[in-house]
Design a protein around this motif. Structure first.
Motif, PDB file in Angstrom:
ATOM      1  N   LEU A   9       0.762  -0.962  -0.127  1.00 16.99           N
ATOM      2  CA  LEU A   9       0.142   0.395  -0.359  1.00 16.99           C
ATOM      3  C   LEU A   9       0.548   0.771  -0.055  1.00 16.99           C
ATOM      4  CD1 LEU A   9      -2.657  -0.926   2.597  1.00 16.99           C
ATOM      5  CD2 LEU A   9      -2.149  -1.696  -0.117  1.00 16.99           C
ATOM      6  N   GLY A  10       1.138   1.820  -1.399  1.00 18.86           N
ATOM      7  CA  GLY A  10       1.970   3.198  -1.521  1.00 18.86           C
ATOM      8  C   GLY A  10       3.042   2.313  -2.305  1.00 18.86           C
ATOM      9  N   PRO A  11       2.842   2.953  -3.201  1.00 25.64           N
ATOM     10  CA  PRO A  11       4.231   2.568  -4.495  1.00 25.64           C
ATOM     11  C   PRO A  11       5.029   3.322  -4.396  1.00 25.64           C
ATOM     12  CG  PRO A  11       2.606   2.997  -5.815  1.00 25.64           C
ATOM     13  CD  PRO A  11       1.765   3.262  -3.939  1.00 25.64           C
ATOM     14  N   GLY A  12       5.881   4.189  -3.503  1.00 25.17           N
ATOM     15  CA  GLY A  12       7.020   4.590  -3.124  1.00 25.17           C
ATOM     16  C   GLY A  12       8.319   4.122  -2.803  1.00 25.17           C
ATOM     17  N   ASP A  66      -3.030 -11.731   1.811  1.00 25.55           N
ATOM     18  CA  ASP A  66      -2.688 -12.204   2.800  1.00 25.55           C
ATOM     19  C   ASP A  66      -2.235 -10.957   3.928  1.00 25.55           C
ATOM     20  OD1 ASP A  66      -3.791 -14.847   2.153  1.00 25.55           O
ATOM     21  OD2 ASP A  66      -1.869 -15.205   1.162  1.00 25.55           O
ATOM     22  N   ALA A  67      -1.400 -10.660   3.393  1.00 26.36           N
ATOM     23  CA  ALA A  67      -0.609  -9.100   4.376  1.00 26.36           C
ATOM     24  C   ALA A  67      -0.537  -8.261   3.449  1.00 26.36           C
ATOM     25  CB  ALA A  67       0.253  -9.855   4.795  1.00 26.36           C
ATOM     26  N   VAL A  68      -0.009  -6.756   3.713  1.00 28.14           N
ATOM     27  CA  VAL A  68       0.054  -5.731   3.254  1.00 28.14           C
ATOM     28  C   VAL A  68       1.223  -4.949   4.542  1.00 28.14           C
ATOM     29  CG1 VAL A  68      -2.681  -4.992   2.532  1.00 28.14           C
ATOM     30  CG2 VAL A  68      -1.149  -4.818   5.231  1.00 28.14           C
ATOM     31  N   TYR A  69       2.352  -4.564   3.428  1.00 27.81           N
ATOM     32  CA  TYR A  69       2.905  -3.532   3.379  1.00 27.81           C
ATOM     33  C   TYR A  69       3.002  -1.978   3.140  1.00 27.81           C
ATOM     34  CZ  TYR A  69       7.568  -1.449   4.201  1.00 27.81           C
ATOM     35  OH  TYR A  69       8.496  -0.679   4.423  1.00 27.81           O
ATOM     36  N   ILE A  70       2.016  -1.433   4.243  1.00 30.58           N
ATOM     37  CA  ILE A  70       1.768  -0.216   4.818  1.00 30.58           C
ATOM     38  C   ILE A  70       3.506   1.046   4.286  1.00 30.58           C
ATOM     39  CG2 ILE A  70       0.630   1.981   5.776  1.00 30.58           C
ATOM     40  CD1 ILE A  70      -0.814  -0.096   7.072  1.00 30.58           C
ATOM     41  N   SER A  71       3.508   1.631   3.286  1.00 35.56           N
ATOM     42  CA  SER A  71       4.579   2.456   2.720  1.00 35.56           C
ATOM     43  C   SER A  71       4.286   3.767   2.975  1.00 35.56           C
ATOM     44  CB  SER A  71       5.420   1.942   1.954  1.00 35.56           C
ATOM     45  OG  SER A  71       5.081   1.814   1.018  1.00 35.56           O
ATOM     46  N   LYS A  89      -6.547  -9.039   7.106  1.00 35.33           N
ATOM     47  CA  LYS A  89      -5.385  -8.988   6.636  1.00 35.33           C
ATOM     48  C   LYS A  89      -4.155  -8.833   7.944  1.00 35.33           C
ATOM     49  CE  LYS A  89      -7.278  -8.726   2.518  1.00 35.33           C
ATOM     50  NZ  LYS A  89      -7.618 -10.373   2.264  1.00 35.33           N
ATOM     51  N   ALA A  90      -3.325  -9.387   7.708  1.00 36.38           N
ATOM     52  CA  ALA A  90      -1.808  -8.836   8.289  1.00 36.38           C
ATOM     53  C   ALA A  90      -1.444  -8.101   7.704  1.00 36.38           C
ATOM     54  CB  ALA A  90      -1.229 -10.545   8.743  1.00 36.38           C
ATOM     55  N   VAL A  91      -0.368  -7.082   8.850  1.00 40.07           N
ATOM     56  CA  VAL A  91       0.146  -6.123   8.749  1.00 40.07           C
ATOM     57  C   VAL A  91       1.565  -5.718   8.731  1.00 40.07           C
ATOM     58  CG1 VAL A  91      -0.643  -3.294   9.091  1.00 40.07           C
ATOM     59  CG2 VAL A  91      -2.340  -4.979   8.819  1.00 40.07           C
ATOM     60  N   LEU A  92       2.044  -5.405   8.345  1.00 35.80           N
ATOM     61  CA  LEU A  92       3.717  -5.002   8.681  1.00 35.80           C
ATOM     62  C   LEU A  92       3.599  -3.048   7.897  1.00 35.80           C
ATOM     63  CD1 LEU A  92       6.484  -4.559   9.383  1.00 35.80           C
ATOM     64  CD2 LEU A  92       7.213  -5.193   6.478  1.00 35.80           C
ATOM     65  N   CYS A  93       3.900  -2.361   9.205  1.00 32.33           N
ATOM     66  CA  CYS A  93       4.149  -0.897   8.808  1.00 32.33           C
ATOM     67  C   CYS A  93       5.563  -0.213   9.027  1.00 32.33           C
ATOM     68  CB  CYS A  93       2.150  -0.826   9.545  1.00 32.33           C
ATOM     69  SG  CYS A  93       2.585   1.968   9.405  1.00 32.33           S
ATOM     70  N   GLU A  94       5.261   0.431   8.193  1.00 36.59           N
ATOM     71  CA  GLU A  94       6.362   1.506   8.324  1.00 36.59           C
ATOM     72  C   GLU A  94       6.445   1.979   9.308  1.00 36.59           C
ATOM     73  OE1 GLU A  94       9.597   1.835   7.458  1.00 36.59           O
ATOM     74  OE2 GLU A  94       9.548   0.179   6.236  1.00 36.59           O
ATOM     75  N   LYS A  95       7.924   2.124  10.339  1.00 38.97           N
ATOM     76  CA  LYS A  95       7.841   3.117  11.046  1.00 38.97           C
ATOM     77  C   LYS A  95       7.858   4.964  10.837  1.00 38.97           C
ATOM     78  CE  LYS A  95      11.485   4.524   9.906  1.00 38.97           C
ATOM     79  NZ  LYS A  95      12.033   6.223   9.611  1.00 38.97           N
ATOM     80  N   PRO A  96       7.315   5.882  11.365  1.00 39.93           N
ATOM     81  CA  PRO A  96       6.149   5.218  12.449  1.00 39.93           C
ATOM     82  C   PRO A  96       4.746   5.028  12.337  1.00 39.93           C
ATOM     83  CG  PRO A  96       6.325   8.084  12.478  1.00 39.93           C
ATOM     84  CD  PRO A  96       6.839   7.266  11.546  1.00 39.93           C
ATOM     85  N   VAL A  97       4.187   3.787  13.391  1.00 41.78           N
ATOM     86  CA  VAL A  97       2.636   3.554  13.445  1.00 41.78           C
ATOM     87  C   VAL A  97       1.757   4.540  12.556  1.00 41.78           C
ATOM     88  CG1 VAL A  97       0.732   2.285  14.083  1.00 41.78           C
ATOM     89  CG2 VAL A  97       3.378   1.378  14.066  1.00 41.78           C
ATOM     90  N   SER A  98       2.069   5.436  13.724  1.00 43.45           N
ATOM     91  CA  SER A  98       1.474   7.183  13.243  1.00 43.45           C
ATOM     92  C   SER A  98       1.852   8.511  14.206  1.00 43.45           C
ATOM     93  CB  SER A  98       0.226   6.687  14.473  1.00 43.45           C
ATOM     94  OG  SER A  98       0.391   6.526  15.779  1.00 43.45           O
ATOM     95  N   THR A  99       1.175   9.498  13.811  1.00 46.02           N
ATOM     96  CA  THR A  99       2.076  10.364  14.499  1.00 46.02           C
ATOM     97  C   THR A  99       1.634  10.669  16.292  1.00 46.02           C
ATOM     98  OG1 THR A  99       0.156  11.565  14.009  1.00 46.02           O
ATOM     99  CG2 THR A  99       1.888  11.831  12.231  1.00 46.02           C
ATOM    100  N   THR A 100       0.591   9.502  16.562  1.00 50.97           N
ATOM    101  CA  THR A 100       0.646   9.860  18.187  1.00 50.97           C
ATOM    102  C   THR A 100       0.299   7.856  18.412  1.00 50.97           C
ATOM    103  OG1 THR A 100      -1.911  10.158  18.235  1.00 50.97           O
ATOM    104  CG2 THR A 100      -0.452  12.484  17.373  1.00 50.97           C
TER     105      THR A 100
END
Length: 327
Positions: A9-12, A66-71, A89-100
């Motif tokens: 999610l996010g082709p950068g 099955d899983a997403v990578y959030i970038s 979906k399982a999630v691997l999320c780029e750091k930071p997960v959020s701003t708070t």
């Protein structure tokens, strides 16, 4: 074990590193690309061999993911993570997960309710280097009280783009401050200190004209542990770290590794002798993906390399670090 079918999610730029790493993972394959820009998603998919593309909603609705990578940018991570988990979906999320920290908690509560893995992608936490360092600290080869000095910084050049935009979570602390903070959290935990006990006790830094922190320093403390952490997006800082104790030190010439290879060694100086600890290097993005795949297989919601207690502590410390700067 069946193959984990991933969507990015996010082709950068960071998404590209993950796409190139997946063939080196044991369990993952790239299956889909999601973006708010259809043309961008299609071009990225063609470059990396992903068979399906679509909007975020379209990709999350598919049964063959099955899983997403959030970038994506920082301010979109939490909403996408919640949507992905809710879609199964399982999630691997780029750091930071959020701003708070509050937004992180919303994500973790969703993962818990859905019974699905959620992992924050601090890449230096995955692989032999982190395991060996944790073991060395845990064995009290260098014993307390412990002090960590760690930094991560680079000169971004012109003060434009996402790094200098407060509306999308720009600033040094959110972009690279998490690296030394996450190291402090992991080392404290390895030394037997509850990460929840870590607190920010002093803060200094520079806030630029756009309103983001450009350079920042913080002191983090708990009983028998202190850390001096520094980050910057206007100045190149060492990516080394030094842990000192009452009987010696641990020198990490490369504390965080690179995007292609993890760090390879550190030096333990104790008892009048130097001991070099060398470990195999791995592709950190592939290792992150495999950690999520194993969590799926074993029906775990967390990865031991980056447990939720670490993410919670890091988010709280980043909150307090940012709040302590005059804006």
């Amino acid at each position: 074990m069946t193959t984990t079918r991933w969507a990015i999610l996010g082709p950068g730029d960071i998404g590209g590193w993950f796409a190139r790493a997946l063939p080196r993972s044991t369990h993952g394959t790239l299956h889909g690309i999601a973006s708010s820009n259809p043309d961008r998603a299609a071009a990225f998919a063609a470059m990396h061999g992903a068979p399906v593309t679509g909007t975020y909603d379209e990709i999350l609705a598919r049964d063959d993911i099955d899983a997403v990578y959030i970038s994506t940018v920082n301010t979109t991570h939490a909403d996408l993570a919640v949507a992905a988990l809710t879609a199964g979906k399982a999630v691997l999320c780029e750091k930071p997960v959020s701003t708070t920290a509050a937004e992180l908690e919303r994500v973790l509560l969703t993962a818990e309710a859905c019974g699905l893995p959620f992992v924050e992608a601090f890449k230096h936490r995955f692989g032999p280097f982190a395991r060996a360092l944790d073991a060395t600290v845990g064995a009290r080869d260098v014993h307390g009280p412990l002090h960590l000095a760690a930094s991560f910084g680079f000169a971004a050049g012109e003060r434009t783009g996402r790094l200098f935009d407060p509306e999308i979570g720009g600033g040094a602390i959110l972009d690279v401050g998490g690296y030394p903070v996450s190291l402090a959290v992991a080392l404290a935990a390895a030394a037997g200190i509850d990460p929840a006990d870590l607190t920010v006790t002093s803060v200094s830094g520079r806030v630029g004209e756009t309103g983001v922190d450009e350079h920042a320093v913080a002191t983090i403390t708990a009983a028998e542990f202190t850390a001096q952490v520094e980050c910057s997006i206007i100045e190149t800082l060492p990516r080394s770290a030094l842990v000192t104790g009452s009987n010696g030190s641990i020198l990490l010439p490369d504390a965080f590794g690179g995007r292609r290879d993890s760090a390879a060694s550190f030096i333990v100086q104790a008892g009048g002798r130097d001991r070099v600890v060398e470990v195999p290097t791995i592709d950190p993005f592939a290792a992150e993906a495999d950690a999520v795949s194993l969590a799926l297989l074993e029906r775990r919601t967390e990865a031991p390399e980056m447990p939720w207690s670490y993410s919670r502590s890091i988010a709280g410390l980043l909150d307090d670090w940012r709040a302590g700067l005059d804006r």
